[in-house]
Design a protein around this motif. Structure first.
Motif, PDB file in Angstrom:
ATOM      1  N   GLY A 111       0.851  -1.196   0.000  1.00  0.00           N
ATOM      2  CA  GLY A 111       0.000   0.000   0.000  1.00  0.00           C
ATOM      3  C   GLY A 111       0.878   1.234   0.000  1.00  0.00           C
ATOM      4  O   GLY A 111       1.175   1.781  -1.062  1.00  0.00           O
ATOM      5  N   ALA A 112       1.311   1.647   1.171  1.00  0.00           N
ATOM      6  CA  ALA A 112       2.179   2.823   1.259  1.00  0.00           C
ATOM      7  C   ALA A 112       3.065   2.689   2.491  1.00  0.00           C
ATOM      8  O   ALA A 112       2.581   2.393   3.573  1.00  0.00           O
ATOM      9  N   ALA A 113       4.348   2.882   2.288  1.00  0.00           N
ATOM     10  CA  ALA A 113       5.316   2.843   3.394  1.00  0.00           C
ATOM     11  C   ALA A 113       6.546   3.635   2.956  1.00  0.00           C
ATOM     12  O   ALA A 113       6.711   3.951   1.765  1.00  0.00           O
ATOM     13  N   GLY A 114       7.407   3.936   3.916  1.00  0.00           N
ATOM     14  CA  GLY A 114       8.585   4.752   3.599  1.00  0.00           C
ATOM     15  C   GLY A 114       9.842   3.919   3.394  1.00  0.00           C
ATOM     16  O   GLY A 114       9.945   2.800   3.879  1.00  0.00           O
ATOM     17  N   TYR A 115      10.772   4.499   2.660  1.00  0.00           N
ATOM     18  CA  TYR A 115      12.101   3.896   2.513  1.00  0.00           C
ATOM     19  C   TYR A 115      13.104   5.028   2.314  1.00  0.00           C
ATOM     20  O   TYR A 115      12.708   6.171   2.060  1.00  0.00           O
ATOM     21  N   ARG A 116      14.386   4.717   2.457  1.00  0.00           N
ATOM     22  CA  ARG A 116      15.424   5.736   2.238  1.00  0.00           C
ATOM     23  C   ARG A 116      15.851   5.691   0.780  1.00  0.00           C
ATOM     24  O   ARG A 116      16.206   4.632   0.262  1.00  0.00           O
ATOM     25  N   ASP A 117      15.838   6.851   0.121  1.00  0.00           N
ATOM     26  CA  ASP A 117      16.296   6.870  -1.277  1.00  0.00           C
ATOM     27  C   ASP A 117      17.823   6.934  -1.317  1.00  0.00           C
ATOM     28  O   ASP A 117      18.479   6.914  -0.267  1.00  0.00           O
ATOM     29  N   PRO A 150       6.071   8.725   6.632  1.00  0.00           N
ATOM     30  CA  PRO A 150       5.464   7.386   6.607  1.00  0.00           C
ATOM     31  C   PRO A 150       6.237   6.419   7.491  1.00  0.00           C
ATOM     32  O   PRO A 150       7.445   6.577   7.692  1.00  0.00           O
ATOM     33  N   PRO A 151       5.576   5.386   8.014  1.00  0.00           N
ATOM     34  CA  PRO A 151       6.316   4.339   8.731  1.00  0.00           C
ATOM     35  C   PRO A 151       7.234   3.625   7.741  1.00  0.00           C
ATOM     36  O   PRO A 151       6.859   3.395   6.592  1.00  0.00           O
ATOM     37  N   MET A 152       8.450   3.306   8.198  1.00  0.00           N
ATOM     38  CA  MET A 152       9.459   2.785   7.276  1.00  0.00           C
ATOM     39  C   MET A 152       9.368   1.267   7.102  1.00  0.00           C
ATOM     40  O   MET A 152       9.128   0.528   8.058  1.00  0.00           O
ATOM     41  N   LEU A 153       9.608   0.830   5.859  1.00  0.00           N
ATOM     42  CA  LEU A 153       9.669  -0.608   5.570  1.00  0.00           C
ATOM     43  C   LEU A 153      10.739  -1.284   6.432  1.00  0.00           C
ATOM     44  O   LEU A 153      10.523  -2.365   6.980  1.00  0.00           O
ATOM     45  N   SER A 154      11.890  -0.606   6.560  1.00  0.00           N
ATOM     46  CA  SER A 154      13.006  -1.195   7.306  1.00  0.00           C
ATOM     47  C   SER A 154      12.658  -1.365   8.784  1.00  0.00           C
ATOM     48  O   SER A 154      13.126  -2.295   9.438  1.00  0.00           O
ATOM     49  N   HIS A 155      11.819  -0.487   9.302  1.00  0.00           N
ATOM     50  CA  HIS A 155      11.439  -0.578  10.715  1.00  0.00           C
ATOM     51  C   HIS A 155      10.619  -1.856  10.949  1.00  0.00           C
ATOM     52  O   HIS A 155      10.828  -2.577  11.934  1.00  0.00           O
ATOM     53  N   ALA A 156       9.688  -2.123  10.029  1.00  0.00           N
ATOM     54  CA  ALA A 156       8.874  -3.338  10.145  1.00  0.00           C
ATOM     55  C   ALA A 156       9.777  -4.567  10.148  1.00  0.00           C
ATOM     56  O   ALA A 156       9.632  -5.474  10.980  1.00  0.00           O
ATOM     57  N   ARG A 157      10.727  -4.591   9.209  1.00  0.00           N
ATOM     58  CA  ARG A 157      11.635  -5.732   9.093  1.00  0.00           C
ATOM     59  C   ARG A 157      12.443  -5.911  10.384  1.00  0.00           C
ATOM     60  O   ARG A 157      12.587  -6.995  10.920  1.00  0.00           O
ATOM     61  N   GLN A 158      12.941  -4.766  10.906  1.00  0.00           N
ATOM     62  CA  GLN A 158      13.769  -4.793  12.126  1.00  0.00           C
ATOM     63  C   GLN A 158      12.984  -5.322  13.336  1.00  0.00           C
ATOM     64  O   GLN A 158      13.504  -6.114  14.116  1.00  0.00           O
ATOM     65  N   GLN A 159      11.735  -4.864  13.471  1.00  0.00           N
ATOM     66  CA  GLN A 159      10.914  -5.248  14.615  1.00  0.00           C
ATOM     67  C   GLN A 159      10.720  -6.755  14.670  1.00  0.00           C
ATOM     68  O   GLN A 159      10.723  -7.345  15.735  1.00  0.00           O
ATOM     69  N   VAL A 160      10.552  -7.368  13.500  1.00  0.00           N
ATOM     70  CA  VAL A 160      10.369  -8.815  13.472  1.00  0.00           C
ATOM     71  C   VAL A 160      11.721  -9.526  13.629  1.00  0.00           C
ATOM     72  O   VAL A 160      11.862 -10.427  14.464  1.00  0.00           O
ATOM     73  N   ASN A 161      12.716  -9.088  12.873  1.00  0.00           N
ATOM     74  CA  ASN A 161      14.016  -9.768  12.884  1.00  0.00           C
ATOM     75  C   ASN A 161      14.651  -9.833  14.271  1.00  0.00           C
ATOM     76  O   ASN A 161      15.314 -10.808  14.611  1.00  0.00           O
ATOM     77  N   GLN A 162      14.437  -8.785  15.065  1.00  0.00           N
ATOM     78  CA  GLN A 162      15.108  -8.746  16.367  1.00  0.00           C
ATOM     79  C   GLN A 162      14.615  -9.857  17.311  1.00  0.00           C
ATOM     80  O   GLN A 162      15.248 -10.151  18.316  1.00  0.00           O
TER      81      GLN A 162
END
Ligand code: SF4
Length: 201
Positions: A111-117, A150-162
């Motif tokens: 849908g919509a989320a943030g990332y670093r360009d 926007p909430p970042m894609l990387s944040h979602a990944r980090q929250q689960v991976n940790q």
């Protein structure tokens, strides 16, 4: 098995928090997906980790369908789109997720989320359909990127991976990650049974 079950519960808890964050942002900005759209799920490169798929694997095990699901996945040709997607239109773009409650991290950010360009600035990841359907909401969102990031894609990944770095080490095609998660659960279940038998003996 108990450790794996507890880990699965913790992943589910993070998934619950993600629903509030990502779906909440998309709703607030008016950037939600077109009803019934499954275009993202058709992408052949949707990736997940074994940890992402653990809650689904555990659920299938509890239902007694882990082994049959694993056999189906092993028999399916590799490289297709997600095996959990059920297409409901001729071109496949309309459809539904058969395991929506247990879908992995990446799917929860569709849908919509943030990332670093490449310049390190926050950019918005969204699809062509949303840009066309909701062009004014999209334009407003771009203007408000600094004040309402926007909430970042990387944040979602980090929250689960940790929760478990070993099981989240590799991002794999979703069908492969699912097979490994099912094997892990079935192996642990088998090992636990042997352990209990030995204690009784
Ligand atoms: S798990 Fe569900 S949401 Fe994710 S790609 Fe597959 S069908 Fe789509």
């Amino acid at each position: 098995m108990q450790r794996l079950r507890e880990l699965s519960r913790r992943v589910e808890a993070v998934y619950g928090e993600m629903a509030d964050i990502y779906a909440g942002y998309q709703q607030a900005r008016g950037l939600h997906c077109r009803s019934g759209c499954g275009a993202c799920c058709l992408h052949p490169e949707i990736e997940a980790t074994v940890l992402d798929m653990l809650p689904l694997a555990m659920h299938l095990f509890d239902q007694g369908t882990a082994e049959s699901t694993l056999a189906q996945l092993e028999a399916a040709p590799a490289g297709n789109s997600c095996p959990m997607y059920q297409a409901l239109s001729f071109d496949g773009k309309q459809g539904q997720c058969r395991i929506y409650q247990w879908r992995p991290t990446l799917c929860r950010t569709f849908g919509a989320a943030g990332y670093r360009d490449k310049h390190g600035k926050t950019a918005l990841s969204t699809c062509k359909t949303i840009k066309e359907d909701r062009s004014s909401a999209y334009a407003d969102t771009l203007i408000a990127m600094e004040s309402d990031p926007p909430p970042m894609l990387s944040h979602a990944r980090q929250q689960v991976n940790q929760l478990d770095y070993e099981l989240s080490r590799s991002s794999l095609p979703i069908a492969e990650a699912m097979q490994l998660a099912l094997r892990k659960v079935l192996f642990q279940a088998c090992y636990s049974e042997v352990d209990i038998d030995q204690q009784i003996a």
